[in-house]
Design an enzyme around this catalytic site. Sequence first.
Site, PDB file in Angstrom:
ATOM      1  N   ARG A  13       0.858  -1.177   0.000  1.00 52.97           N
ATOM      2  CA  ARG A  13       0.000   0.000   0.000  1.00 52.97           C
ATOM      3  C   ARG A  13       0.898   1.233   0.000  1.00 52.97           C
ATOM      4  O   ARG A  13       2.047   1.179   0.431  1.00 52.97           O
ATOM      5  CB  ARG A  13      -0.904   0.019   1.233  1.00 52.97           C
ATOM      6  N   LYS A  15      -2.079  -2.794   8.098  1.00 61.01           N
ATOM      7  CA  LYS A  15      -3.276  -2.397   8.824  1.00 61.01           C
ATOM      8  C   LYS A  15      -3.442  -3.274  10.059  1.00 61.01           C
ATOM      9  O   LYS A  15      -3.267  -4.481  10.001  1.00 61.01           O
ATOM     10  CB  LYS A  15      -4.514  -2.541   7.930  1.00 61.01           C
ATOM     11  N   HIS A  43      -2.197   2.920  -5.832  1.00 61.22           N
ATOM     12  CA  HIS A  43      -2.813   1.639  -5.478  1.00 61.22           C
ATOM     13  C   HIS A  43      -3.085   0.786  -6.714  1.00 61.22           C
ATOM     14  O   HIS A  43      -3.277  -0.431  -6.601  1.00 61.22           O
ATOM     15  CB  HIS A  43      -4.115   1.874  -4.716  1.00 61.22           C
ATOM     16  N   ARG A  62      -0.548  -1.902  -6.995  1.00 54.58           N
ATOM     17  CA  ARG A  62      -0.808  -3.039  -6.102  1.00 54.58           C
ATOM     18  C   ARG A  62      -1.825  -3.987  -6.729  1.00 54.58           C
ATOM     19  O   ARG A  62      -1.646  -5.211  -6.715  1.00 54.58           O
ATOM     20  CB  ARG A  62      -1.305  -2.519  -4.754  1.00 54.58           C
ATOM     21  N   HIS A 116      -4.024  -9.681   3.833  1.00 55.10           N
ATOM     22  CA  HIS A 116      -5.473  -9.716   4.011  1.00 55.10           C
ATOM     23  C   HIS A 116      -5.842 -10.687   5.127  1.00 55.10           C
ATOM     24  O   HIS A 116      -5.338 -11.809   5.174  1.00 55.10           O
ATOM     25  CB  HIS A 116      -6.162 -10.154   2.711  1.00 55.10           C
ATOM     26  N   TYR A 123      -9.272 -10.412  -6.783  1.00 53.80           N
ATOM     27  CA  TYR A 123      -8.330 -10.319  -7.895  1.00 53.80           C
ATOM     28  C   TYR A 123      -8.578 -11.397  -8.945  1.00 53.80           C
ATOM     29  O   TYR A 123      -8.173 -11.244 -10.092  1.00 53.80           O
ATOM     30  CB  TYR A 123      -6.893 -10.407  -7.372  1.00 53.80           C
TER      31      TYR A 123
END
Length: 357
Positions: free
Chosen positions: A203, A227, A289, A292, A315, A324
Amino acid sequence: MAIRPYWRDPTRFQIDFYPVDSKTRKRTVLPPGITKKTAIEIEKDLCSAKKNNQPRLSVSATVNELFRDYLAYSKNYLAPSTIKDVEMVFNNSISKILGDFRAEDLNRQHMNSYIKIRSKIKYRNRPPKNKTMLREMRYVSAFITWCRENIRGFRNTDFSLPKLKVIKPKPIILTFEEAIKLIVSANQLTRTWLLVITDGILRKSEASNLTWPDIDFERKTIKVIQKGGEENIKPITDITITEINKLSRRTKFVFQSPVKKAPAPLRDLRGSIEAARKKAGIEKRVYPHLLRHSMSTLFLEAGGDLRTLQGILGHSDIKMTEWYTQIMVEQKRKQLNNLGLDRALTKALEEQKNNDN
């Protein structure tokens, strides 16, 4: 509020919260030795301290009369940007459409009427999208929940939100050749920043917050804080190491602002990215982004599996990674359409039918 490991010392905990009468988020870093159980108890104490400030309001009040108190109360919990958006939506839409109704009487029919009236209010000669109206109605739903929890005797069991179909935009990614052209066309700082994002599939915040101790030049890895405050070690290639070595190590951050001792803001890099896009001859809209998304899709097309990609992207739920695969399907469909197989077969079948007749 949230309890998470302290990013500088994972053995300690930090609690993020918005204190009473404050618009800025505060962070409490607990001392070493505090267990997760004790941290949860401290978080409960902060919650109970906030609940003591609950207002006492009338059940028969209208939406306009209560919403201001709801905003004042929510400033202790929500981010300033969210509060600003809620205020704008209330002034432009909610107060005009639902403001004169009693909050306790709001139900699904009121929200259906809200959709009909709101869809006719145009902004820049464009009607609102379903996604926009759904966000606004969720603000109303949060307001009703606040009324139930804070107003004694408030009973509203008929309130519910109607369903709106939200059309997701078609995914757009860069090809491998376009990504290479974009990186090569950028200046030194922007090129290295884009290369780190592309190589590590990061990110933009993860790349911007990199410090020099986070880079292991011998093992060719970088440590990023994802995150939730979790650490993730990612491998990088030789070319990325070479480009990073060209930058000055006198700064704390690898990509540091020349004015402040902080990561370089994205607004300083947007102009360079746009210039690189034009120089590379890319017609697609390019943003950090997008790299990514593009590299994640190319990883799957090269034979990578979802579980490995989930670990690379950080994730928590594999359903987020499965998105994706949808991009791959769209890309394959587009490539098949470019081959013209459908048109060629249709034309051949028509000719065969004419010959048979």
